[in-house]
Design a protein around this motif. Sequence first.
Motif, PDB file in Angstrom:
ATOM      1  N   LEU A 295       0.201  43.468   8.321  1.00  0.00           N
ATOM      2  CA  LEU A 295      -0.202  42.692   9.498  1.00  0.00           C
ATOM      3  C   LEU A 295      -0.920  41.432   9.042  1.00  0.00           C
ATOM      4  CD1 LEU A 295      -3.338  43.594   9.389  1.00  0.00           C
ATOM      5  CD2 LEU A 295      -2.567  45.476  10.816  1.00  0.00           C
ATOM      6  N   ARG A 296      -1.157  40.547  10.013  1.00  0.00           N
ATOM      7  CA  ARG A 296      -1.904  39.320   9.718  1.00  0.00           C
ATOM      8  C   ARG A 296      -3.254  39.396  10.392  1.00  0.00           C
ATOM      9  NH1 ARG A 296       1.188  34.429   8.740  1.00  0.00           N
ATOM     10  NH2 ARG A 296       3.420  34.830   8.932  1.00  0.00           N
ATOM     11  N   LEU A 297      -4.280  38.942   9.668  1.00  0.00           N
ATOM     12  CA  LEU A 297      -5.620  38.834  10.242  1.00  0.00           C
ATOM     13  C   LEU A 297      -5.855  37.366  10.555  1.00  0.00           C
ATOM     14  CD1 LEU A 297      -7.393  40.996   7.520  1.00  0.00           C
ATOM     15  CD2 LEU A 297      -6.730  41.759   9.797  1.00  0.00           C
ATOM     16  N   ARG A 298      -5.965  37.063  11.821  1.00  0.00           N
ATOM     17  CA  ARG A 298      -6.120  35.658  12.223  1.00  0.00           C
ATOM     18  C   ARG A 298      -7.573  35.354  12.578  1.00  0.00           C
ATOM     19  NH1 ARG A 298      -0.741  33.659  14.153  1.00  0.00           N
ATOM     20  NH2 ARG A 298       0.097  33.212  12.098  1.00  0.00           N
ATOM     21  N   GLY A 299      -7.826  34.104  12.905  1.00  0.00           N
ATOM     22  CA  GLY A 299      -9.109  33.682  13.455  1.00  0.00           C
ATOM     23  C   GLY A 299     -10.257  33.988  12.522  1.00  0.00           C
ATOM     24  N   SER A 300     -11.278  34.640  13.062  1.00  0.00           N
ATOM     25  CA  SER A 300     -12.503  34.846  12.282  1.00  0.00           C
ATOM     26  C   SER A 300     -12.465  36.137  11.453  1.00  0.00           C
ATOM     27  CB  SER A 300     -13.680  34.920  13.250  1.00  0.00           C
ATOM     28  OG  SER A 300     -13.430  36.007  14.117  1.00  0.00           O
ATOM     29  N   LEU A 301     -11.326  36.835  11.449  1.00  0.00           N
ATOM     30  CA  LEU A 301     -11.297  38.127  10.742  1.00  0.00           C
ATOM     31  C   LEU A 301     -11.293  37.901   9.226  1.00  0.00           C
ATOM     32  CD1 LEU A 301      -8.742  40.057  12.984  1.00  0.00           C
ATOM     33  CD2 LEU A 301     -11.246  40.062  13.087  1.00  0.00           C
ATOM     34  N   ASP A 302     -12.299  38.473   8.570  1.00  0.00           N
ATOM     35  CA  ASP A 302     -12.502  38.246   7.137  1.00  0.00           C
ATOM     36  C   ASP A 302     -11.818  39.381   6.351  1.00  0.00           C
ATOM     37  OD1 ASP A 302     -13.473  38.299   4.561  1.00  0.00           O
ATOM     38  OD2 ASP A 302     -15.517  37.711   5.120  1.00  0.00           O
ATOM     39  N   ARG A 303     -10.753  39.032   5.623  1.00  0.00           N
ATOM     40  CA  ARG A 303      -9.958  40.063   4.952  1.00  0.00           C
ATOM     41  C   ARG A 303     -10.771  40.844   3.922  1.00  0.00           C
ATOM     42  NH1 ARG A 303      -4.424  38.206   2.354  1.00  0.00           N
ATOM     43  NH2 ARG A 303      -5.787  37.270   0.794  1.00  0.00           N
ATOM     44  N   GLY A 318      -3.681  47.363   0.751  1.00  0.00           N
ATOM     45  CA  GLY A 318      -3.127  46.468  -0.264  1.00  0.00           C
ATOM     46  C   GLY A 318      -2.948  45.065   0.288  1.00  0.00           C
ATOM     47  N   VAL A 319      -2.891  44.095  -0.609  1.00  0.00           N
ATOM     48  CA  VAL A 319      -2.582  42.723  -0.201  1.00  0.00           C
ATOM     49  C   VAL A 319      -1.348  42.279  -0.981  1.00  0.00           C
ATOM     50  CG1 VAL A 319      -3.367  40.324  -0.174  1.00  0.00           C
ATOM     51  CG2 VAL A 319      -4.969  42.160   0.383  1.00  0.00           C
ATOM     52  N   TYR A 320      -0.252  42.117  -0.256  1.00  0.00           N
ATOM     53  CA  TYR A 320       1.031  41.682  -0.844  1.00  0.00           C
ATOM     54  C   TYR A 320       1.466  40.423  -0.118  1.00  0.00           C
ATOM     55  CZ  TYR A 320       1.058  46.492  -2.462  1.00  0.00           C
ATOM     56  OH  TYR A 320       0.727  47.689  -3.046  1.00  0.00           O
ATOM     57  N   TYR A 321       1.227  39.231  -0.605  1.00  0.00           N
ATOM     58  CA  TYR A 321       0.849  38.837  -1.935  1.00  0.00           C
ATOM     59  C   TYR A 321      -0.235  37.779  -1.817  1.00  0.00           C
ATOM     60  CZ  TYR A 321       5.064  41.358  -3.002  1.00  0.00           C
ATOM     61  OH  TYR A 321       5.996  42.356  -3.095  1.00  0.00           O
ATOM     62  N   PRO A 322      -1.321  37.896  -2.549  1.00  0.00           N
ATOM     63  CA  PRO A 322      -2.397  36.913  -2.413  1.00  0.00           C
ATOM     64  C   PRO A 322      -2.116  35.616  -3.172  1.00  0.00           C
ATOM     65  CG  PRO A 322      -3.022  38.624  -3.988  1.00  0.00           C
ATOM     66  CD  PRO A 322      -1.678  39.021  -3.439  1.00  0.00           C
ATOM     67  N   VAL A 323      -1.156  35.651  -4.111  1.00  0.00           N
ATOM     68  CA  VAL A 323      -0.861  34.478  -4.947  1.00  0.00           C
ATOM     69  C   VAL A 323       0.631  34.145  -4.824  1.00  0.00           C
ATOM     70  CG1 VAL A 323      -0.919  33.576  -7.313  1.00  0.00           C
ATOM     71  CG2 VAL A 323      -2.649  35.222  -6.576  1.00  0.00           C
ATOM     72  N   LEU A 324       0.949  32.886  -4.539  1.00  0.00           N
ATOM     73  CA  LEU A 324       2.360  32.483  -4.435  1.00  0.00           C
ATOM     74  C   LEU A 324       2.945  32.294  -5.840  1.00  0.00           C
ATOM     75  CD1 LEU A 324       2.200  29.863  -1.521  1.00  0.00           C
ATOM     76  CD2 LEU A 324       2.495  32.349  -1.402  1.00  0.00           C
ATOM     77  N   GLU A 350      -3.674  35.655   4.936  1.00  0.00           N
ATOM     78  CA  GLU A 350      -3.870  36.474   6.142  1.00  0.00           C
ATOM     79  C   GLU A 350      -3.392  37.922   6.023  1.00  0.00           C
ATOM     80  OE1 GLU A 350      -3.524  33.091   9.665  1.00  0.00           O
ATOM     81  OE2 GLU A 350      -1.805  34.356   9.251  1.00  0.00           O
ATOM     82  N   VAL A 351      -2.489  38.214   5.073  1.00  0.00           N
ATOM     83  CA  VAL A 351      -1.830  39.536   5.124  1.00  0.00           C
ATOM     84  C   VAL A 351      -2.715  40.686   4.640  1.00  0.00           C
ATOM     85  CG1 VAL A 351       0.567  38.781   4.981  1.00  0.00           C
ATOM     86  CG2 VAL A 351      -0.746  39.087   2.864  1.00  0.00           C
ATOM     87  N   LEU A 352      -2.459  41.816   5.242  1.00  0.00           N
ATOM     88  CA  LEU A 352      -3.120  43.064   4.842  1.00  0.00           C
ATOM     89  C   LEU A 352      -2.137  44.212   5.113  1.00  0.00           C
ATOM     90  CD1 LEU A 352      -5.708  44.682   4.069  1.00  0.00           C
ATOM     91  CD2 LEU A 352      -6.193  44.812   6.512  1.00  0.00           C
ATOM     92  N   SER A 353      -1.949  45.082   4.123  1.00  0.00           N
ATOM     93  CA  SER A 353      -1.026  46.209   4.303  1.00  0.00           C
ATOM     94  C   SER A 353      -1.799  47.511   4.437  1.00  0.00           C
ATOM     95  CB  SER A 353      -0.068  46.301   3.110  1.00  0.00           C
ATOM     96  OG  SER A 353       0.672  45.106   2.988  1.00  0.00           O
ATOM     97  N   LEU A 354      -1.397  48.300   5.444  1.00  0.00           N
ATOM     98  CA  LEU A 354      -2.057  49.591   5.721  1.00  0.00           C
ATOM     99  C   LEU A 354      -1.256  50.732   5.085  1.00  0.00           C
ATOM    100  CD1 LEU A 354      -2.873  49.090   9.539  1.00  0.00           C
ATOM    101  CD2 LEU A 354      -4.327  48.590   7.541  1.00  0.00           C
ATOM    102  N   PRO A 355      -1.863  51.896   4.920  1.00  0.00           N
ATOM    103  CA  PRO A 355      -1.120  53.021   4.335  1.00  0.00           C
ATOM    104  C   PRO A 355       0.119  53.358   5.177  1.00  0.00           C
ATOM    105  CG  PRO A 355      -3.460  53.563   4.571  1.00  0.00           C
ATOM    106  CD  PRO A 355      -3.245  52.260   5.272  1.00  0.00           C
TER     107      PRO A 355
END
Length: 378
Positions: A295-303, A318-324, A350-355
């Motif tokens: 999912l994406r965390l938008r606005g003020s949501l701090d990953r 997990g974060v897929y992918y923090p680096v391009l 913005e991305v964050l992966s859940l179990p």
Amino acid sequence: MKVPFIDLQRIYHRIEKDINSAVSELFASQRWILGPEVERLEKAFSDYIGVEGAVGVASGTDALLLSLRAQALSRYDRQFFCRDEYIITTPFTFVATAEAIIRSGATPLLVDIGEDFNISVSEIERAVSSYRNVVGILPVHLYGCPADMGAIMEIAKRYDLFVVEDCAQAFGAMISGRYAGSFGDHGAFSFFPTKILPGIGDGGMVACRNRALCDILKALRNHGGIDKYNIEYIGYNSRLDSIQAAAIGLYLKHVKEFIRERQRVARMYIAGLSDVKDLILPKDRDTHVFNLFTLRLRGSLDRDRICQHLNNKSIGVGVYYPVLLNEMRGIKDYIVVAGDLRQAVRASKEVLSLPIFPYMKNEEVEYVVDVLRGVIRS
Ligand SMILES: Cc1ncc(COP(=O)(O)O)c(C=O)c1O
């Protein structure tokens, strides 16, 4: 409660008895590399995906590399591409995608992605018309969400380009009733243990459009020769082990259920989180196989804060992918960027992966939903 990011034990139980007897047979035969197990798997795999043939290799990375080498050989009668030949791909993927292009001799030409995290068709079109030396397109079906293969194949046809689909995360994903991997010249699959169709170690498969390509792949994976002394090409030791093929073949029998299970979990997340402000959820599509639920965390949501909180509550994320790809020190000098990568940069932040995994319990999904809702409210 503890919720791991993935629990492979839960699918292992489905094949436990059968794999033990398959392994005993292999010990009895002492036949460990290629052989009838691999041939059986290749046949079952190509029948499943709906392609002319499939060739087992040592990893998903090799499946990509050998596919590209096969295109250089079959289309251009050359062993490798040249540095000034471009293969269009996405910056927002695992490093193996670009690594395979570079090792095939070509240069990855990165274009931006769309809302669904997959390569943008309009950006492909723009890049093809701005760069003279584009030879192919390498779309990635990211997280298990199929890329727009109808439009991509149309561009490929118009500009006479080859297409290799990176299906590492997308076994079983469909587009208009056809499986991902059956559209391009090749579909490259990974059996890394966390994938939709897992192995019990490294492994990969190349789906091929025709028999001639299968023959080239079979030579490439075995040092470039049909046999030890008839060496046609510069090849690799990239053979699939018999024990892998036996396990993957057993998992293949259950894979439809594994996919339904992942879709069940995804739907529970979507139902439980769709009203949360500033959370952008993946679209619930039958054709998405949810190798990852991202999912994406938008606005003020701090990953960082959210990840930390979920970890403190014993939830794996997990974060897929923090680096391009174009930001990676070791490969960036071998990459060209076409246009700006605004959407990809944004996604990487913005991305964050859940179990998500087959047979994840309802209580586990509910716990993740509750904890995530709680930290966002606080
Ligand atoms: C998008 C993508 N491409 C390629 C690969 C490479 O597959 P393997 O790890 O089997 O080499 C992976 C593996 O994670 C992947 O996610």
